[in-house]
Scaffold this active site. Sequence first.
Site, mmCIF file in Angstrom:
data_model
loop_
_atom_site.group_PDB
_atom_site.id
_atom_site.type_symbol
_atom_site.label_atom_id
_atom_site.label_comp_id
_atom_site.label_asym_id
_atom_site.label_seq_id
_atom_site.Cartn_x
_atom_site.Cartn_y
_atom_site.Cartn_z
ATOM 1 N N HIS A 148 5.529 6.629 6.623
ATOM 2 C CA HIS A 148 5.277 6.098 5.179
ATOM 3 C C HIS A 148 4.671 7.498 4.614
ATOM 4 C CE1 HIS A 148 1.562 5.994 7.675
ATOM 5 N NE2 HIS A 148 0.994 6.482 6.458
ATOM 6 N N THR A 163 -5.934 6.279 7.851
ATOM 7 C CA THR A 163 -6.480 6.644 6.533
ATOM 8 C C THR A 163 -6.438 5.332 5.495
ATOM 9 O OG1 THR A 163 -4.341 7.526 5.663
ATOM 10 C CG2 THR A 163 -5.736 9.144 6.704
ATOM 11 N N THR A 164 -6.075 4.343 5.965
ATOM 12 C CA THR A 164 -6.563 3.128 5.238
ATOM 13 C C THR A 164 -7.282 2.168 6.228
ATOM 14 O OG1 THR A 164 -4.525 1.817 5.955
ATOM 15 C CG2 THR A 164 -4.262 3.305 4.046
ATOM 16 N N GLU A 198 -2.988 13.593 1.370
ATOM 17 C CA GLU A 198 -4.149 13.186 1.860
ATOM 18 C C GLU A 198 -5.202 14.290 2.427
ATOM 19 O OE1 GLU A 198 -3.450 9.416 4.338
ATOM 20 O OE2 GLU A 198 -4.477 8.383 2.309
ATOM 21 N N HIS A 214 2.300 8.810 1.193
ATOM 22 C CA HIS A 214 1.109 8.848 0.342
ATOM 23 C C HIS A 214 1.351 9.800 -1.123
ATOM 24 C CE1 HIS A 214 -1.552 6.962 3.126
ATOM 25 N NE2 HIS A 214 -0.914 7.741 4.149
ATOM 26 N N HIS A 267 3.675 10.589 6.641
ATOM 27 C CA HIS A 267 2.917 10.252 8.010
ATOM 28 C C HIS A 267 4.048 9.855 8.911
ATOM 29 C CE1 HIS A 267 -1.316 10.306 6.027
ATOM 30 N NE2 HIS A 267 -0.833 11.606 6.200
ATOM 31 N N HIS A 303 0.937 -1.213 -0.077
ATOM 32 C CA HIS A 303 -0.201 -0.196 -0.076
ATOM 33 C C HIS A 303 0.842 1.382 -0.021
ATOM 34 C CE1 HIS A 303 -3.085 -2.606 0.969
ATOM 35 N NE2 HIS A 303 -2.765 -3.061 2.009
HETATM 36 C C1 LIG Z 1 -3.692 -1.344 12.438
HETATM 37 O O1 LIG Z 1 -2.729 -0.186 12.390
HETATM 38 C C2 LIG Z 1 -2.408 0.549 11.330
HETATM 39 C C3 LIG Z 1 -2.973 0.207 10.111
HETATM 40 C C4 LIG Z 1 -2.835 1.092 8.899
HETATM 41 C C5 LIG Z 1 -1.932 2.124 8.975
HETATM 42 C C6 LIG Z 1 -1.470 3.046 7.715
HETATM 43 C C7 LIG Z 1 -2.535 4.379 7.692
HETATM 44 O O2 LIG Z 1 -3.933 3.754 7.361
HETATM 45 N N1 LIG Z 1 -2.594 5.132 8.772
HETATM 46 C C8 LIG Z 1 -2.341 6.168 8.415
HETATM 47 S S1 LIG Z 1 -2.239 7.588 9.542
HETATM 48 N N2 LIG Z 1 -2.034 6.158 7.287
HETATM 49 C C9 LIG Z 1 -1.916 5.125 6.621
HETATM 50 O O3 LIG Z 1 -2.144 4.652 5.509
HETATM 51 C C10 LIG Z 1 -1.370 2.562 10.344
HETATM 52 O O4 LIG Z 1 -0.691 3.634 10.390
HETATM 53 C C11 LIG Z 1 -0.704 4.123 11.844
HETATM 54 C C12 LIG Z 1 -1.701 1.712 11.710
HETATM 55 ZN ZN LIG Z 2 -0.547 7.495 6.129
#
Ligand SMILES: COc1ccc(C[C@@]2(O)NC(=S)NC2=O)c(OC)c1
Ligand SMILES: [Zn+2]
Length: 261
Positions: free
Chosen positions: A94, A199-200, A106, A96, A119, A64
């Site tokens: 990470h 955000t996912t 985002e 985006h 992020h 992702h």
């Molecule tokens: C189960 O725990 C998780 C799962 C996904 C993410 C990634 C994300 O969804 N969150 C943000 S912020 N950006 C993203 O793409 C995560 O990041 C804290 C924690």
């Molecule tokens: Zn993110």
Amino acid sequence: TGDHWGYGKEDGPSAWHRHYPVAKGSRQSPIDIIPDEARRDSSLGPIFLKYDRCTSLSIANNGHSVVVEFDDSDDRSVIQGGPLDNPYRLKQFHFHWGGKGCEGSEHTVAGVGYASELHLVHWNAVKYTTYEDAATAPDGLAVLGIFLEQGDDHRWLHTITDVLYMVKFKGSATNFKGFNPKCLLPSNLHYWTYLGSLTTPPLHESVIWIVLKEPIVVSEKQLGMFRILQFSGEEEDQRMRMENNFRPPQPLKERILKKRC
Ligand SMILES: COc1ccc(C[C@@]2(O)NC(=S)NC2=O)c(OC)c1
Ligand SMILES: [Zn+2]
């Protein structure tokens, strides 16, 4: 098996609510930030970032995004101050991004997106025992969002873009030690803050968002390096270039956006 969600037409953000009903929740992220509507809050102090270069571990392609993981076994790398009641430990960062020449952040600011968004994910190790527990708690995570604007080369982003070829395919990872994310911060730490979510999927409503007003500047060439990454694994026959891995802004609903400028 594995994640059955993505950023395509069939499995993208507009479809996530089918498996993750919280997608239509009351504190979803990202949002469109309207600076004039942000409320100045005198109780909001400055944020402090203490990052130790020895805590970075690896860089990976999770299908992702590209994620740099950190050793979060102690408080060497933390964010504190601002809206936070205690220090939150750095766990990963990470990005985006969009397609060639397109927006890819985002959060948007008065309806305008940036080329990309970084992020930096931190978790509340004072209140919660594990990152997993924190990731489902309303005050479990603190994510520092930093906009990337297209312009001149970024002096330090090369350290990351130069190794992306080693994590081209989903599921690939490599050593990434001695990196200090402090080099990715803008000079000014003025910020907006609000209560939001991942955000996912699973879209947990567990994030205290701190979005910096000042973007960092990176070149189109450096942004282009992110697009050599693939959503797909090495063994999959159809190549899927990793780009446009961003969720669009979600309704603000009953939330107040605050600022420290
Ligand atoms: C189960 O725990 C998780 C799962 C996904 C993410 C990634 C994300 O969804 N969150 C943000 S912020 N950006 C993203 O793409 C995560 O990041 C804290 C924690
Ligand atoms: Zn993110």
